[in-house]
Design a protein around this motif. Structure first.
Motif, PDB file in Angstrom:
ATOM      1  N   ASN A   1     102.048  78.800 -13.302  1.00 39.38           N
ATOM      2  CA  ASN A   1     101.805  77.821 -12.247  1.00 39.38           C
ATOM      3  C   ASN A   1     102.864  77.853 -11.160  1.00 39.38           C
ATOM      4  OD1 ASN A   1     100.261  75.561 -11.170  1.00 39.38           O
ATOM      5  ND2 ASN A   1     102.005  74.279 -11.729  1.00 39.38           N
ATOM      6  N   ALA A   2     104.095  78.206 -11.508  1.00 41.57           N
ATOM      7  CA  ALA A   2     105.155  78.278 -10.504  1.00 41.57           C
ATOM      8  C   ALA A   2     104.828  79.314  -9.437  1.00 41.57           C
ATOM      9  CB  ALA A   2     106.489  78.602 -11.167  1.00 41.57           C
ATOM     10  N   GLY A   3     104.212  80.422  -9.843  1.00 42.88           N
ATOM     11  CA  GLY A   3     103.803  81.422  -8.869  1.00 42.88           C
ATOM     12  C   GLY A   3     102.728  80.890  -7.939  1.00 42.88           C
ATOM     13  N   THR A   4     101.772  80.171  -8.519  1.00 42.71           N
ATOM     14  CA  THR A   4     100.691  79.598  -7.710  1.00 42.71           C
ATOM     15  C   THR A   4     101.222  78.598  -6.698  1.00 42.71           C
ATOM     16  OG1 THR A   4      99.146  79.881  -9.565  1.00 42.71           O
ATOM     17  CG2 THR A   4      98.508  78.343  -7.819  1.00 42.71           C
ATOM     18  N   VAL A   5     102.123  77.723  -7.138  1.00 45.97           N
ATOM     19  CA  VAL A   5     102.646  76.670  -6.266  1.00 45.97           C
ATOM     20  C   VAL A   5     103.518  77.243  -5.146  1.00 45.97           C
ATOM     21  CG1 VAL A   5     104.170  74.648  -6.194  1.00 45.97           C
ATOM     22  CG2 VAL A   5     102.496  74.900  -8.042  1.00 45.97           C
ATOM     23  N   THR A   6     104.339  78.235  -5.473  1.00 44.50           N
ATOM     24  CA  THR A   6     105.246  78.804  -4.468  1.00 44.50           C
ATOM     25  C   THR A   6     104.580  79.875  -3.615  1.00 44.50           C
ATOM     26  OG1 THR A   6     106.037  80.482  -6.033  1.00 44.50           O
ATOM     27  CG2 THR A   6     107.266  78.393  -5.914  1.00 44.50           C
ATOM     28  N   GLY A   7     103.477  80.437  -4.092  1.00 39.13           N
ATOM     29  CA  GLY A   7     102.839  81.536  -3.382  1.00 39.13           C
ATOM     30  C   GLY A   7     103.443  82.884  -3.688  1.00 39.13           C
ATOM     31  N   CYS A   8     104.434  82.946  -4.588  1.00 44.34           N
ATOM     32  CA  CYS A   8     105.063  84.212  -4.985  1.00 44.34           C
ATOM     33  C   CYS A   8     104.443  84.674  -6.296  1.00 44.34           C
ATOM     34  CB  CYS A   8     106.572  84.037  -5.127  1.00 44.34           C
ATOM     35  SG  CYS A   8     107.416  83.608  -3.586  1.00 44.34           S
TER      36      CYS A   8
END
Length: 262
Positions: free
Chosen positions: A191-198
């Motif tokens: 989810n951290a990738g989804t939220v940050t766009g990275c």
């Protein structure tokens, strides 16, 4: 005479015992390296919960070569050894069927600030065969397990922060230093990738990743640090001189040595 001898012997034994006790109280990580340029760390090894299949990540001597290669590029950049890595692309019953391994440290970086990272990279022994297996970007990664502490996702407490090298400028020999802060790309898992766009399909530069993690929430912190490979293409090679900030981790057959930079 005998009484005096026995007394001296008792004193000598007592001093020896105190010296041994003091030595045992010094942690192994504080032991000096043979060249006096740092110490050693005994907290490195395969992170078993991140291992898939039966890959190899082992401290070894060399590699030296390839044949016909001479000079500095023909030997490990530090000392006599390196971290040898071997992963297969089709050897498990899972989907995908490829292997994965992480050789890392679950102790020494715990709680450190992610945004405190300013120098990261390593040197790699890449082969032309590895390029044929998966292209020029078929290389090991640097992987930090982190708590991203994102204001936009406060319930997300785990992500892997992964560096994907662009390529090695040379093959069949040791590369120069590959700087993870200025080359290649980074992504966050979950989810951290989804939220940050990275994300893995849309990775970021190092500076973009730092900006995305600094979103107004608590400062992100590190759980673990390490070198990883998989799950993708077959790869057989080696890594040495992992740099994290001012410390270079020199992988040797008898352990991991630390060298200070600057």
């Amino acid at each position: 005479m005998n009484a005096r001898f026995r007394m001296k012997r008792k004193v000598a034994l007592g001093v020896t015992a105190l010296i041994a006790l003091a030595a045992s109280a010094v942690p192994a990580s504080a032991a000096p390296s043979p060249d006096g340029n740092g110490g050693s760390s005994d907290h490195w090894g395969v992170i078993t919960r991140n291992t898939v299949g039966s890959p190899v990540a082992a401290l070894r001597t060399g590699p030296f070569g390839s044949f016909g290669v001479q000079g500095p590029a023909a030997r490990p950049p530090y000392g006599q050894g390196s971290l040898g890595i071997e992963t297969a692309d089709d050897s498990t019953s899972l989907t995908p069927s490829s292997e994965m391994v992480v050789f890392g440290n679950e102790v020494d970086f715990y709680g450190d600030p992610v945004l405190g990272l300013n120098q990261v990279g390593f040197r790699v022994f890449q082969t032309s065969e590895n390029v044929s297996y998966g292209g020029a970007g078929n290389l090991p990664n640097i992987r930090f397990e982190i708590n991203p502490h994102l204001a936009g996702a406060p319930a997300t407490t785990y992500s892997s922060m992964v560096w994907v090298p662009a390529s090695s400028p040379v093959v069949d020999r040791w590369s120069p230093y590959l700087d993870a802060t200025t080359t290649g790309t980074w992504f966050l898992t979950g989810n951290a990738g989804t939220v940050t766009g990275c994300t893995q399909v849309a990775p970021c530069t190092f500076q973009q990743l730092r900006t995305a993690l600094n979103d107004g929430g608590p400062q992100p912190t590190i759980y673990t640090a390490g070198v990883s490979k998989g799950r993708d293409f077959m790869w057989i090679g080696a890594v040495d001189g992992l740099r994290i900030n001012r410390t270079v981790y020199d992988f040797e057959a008898d352990g991991v040595k630390t060298r200070r930079v600057g």
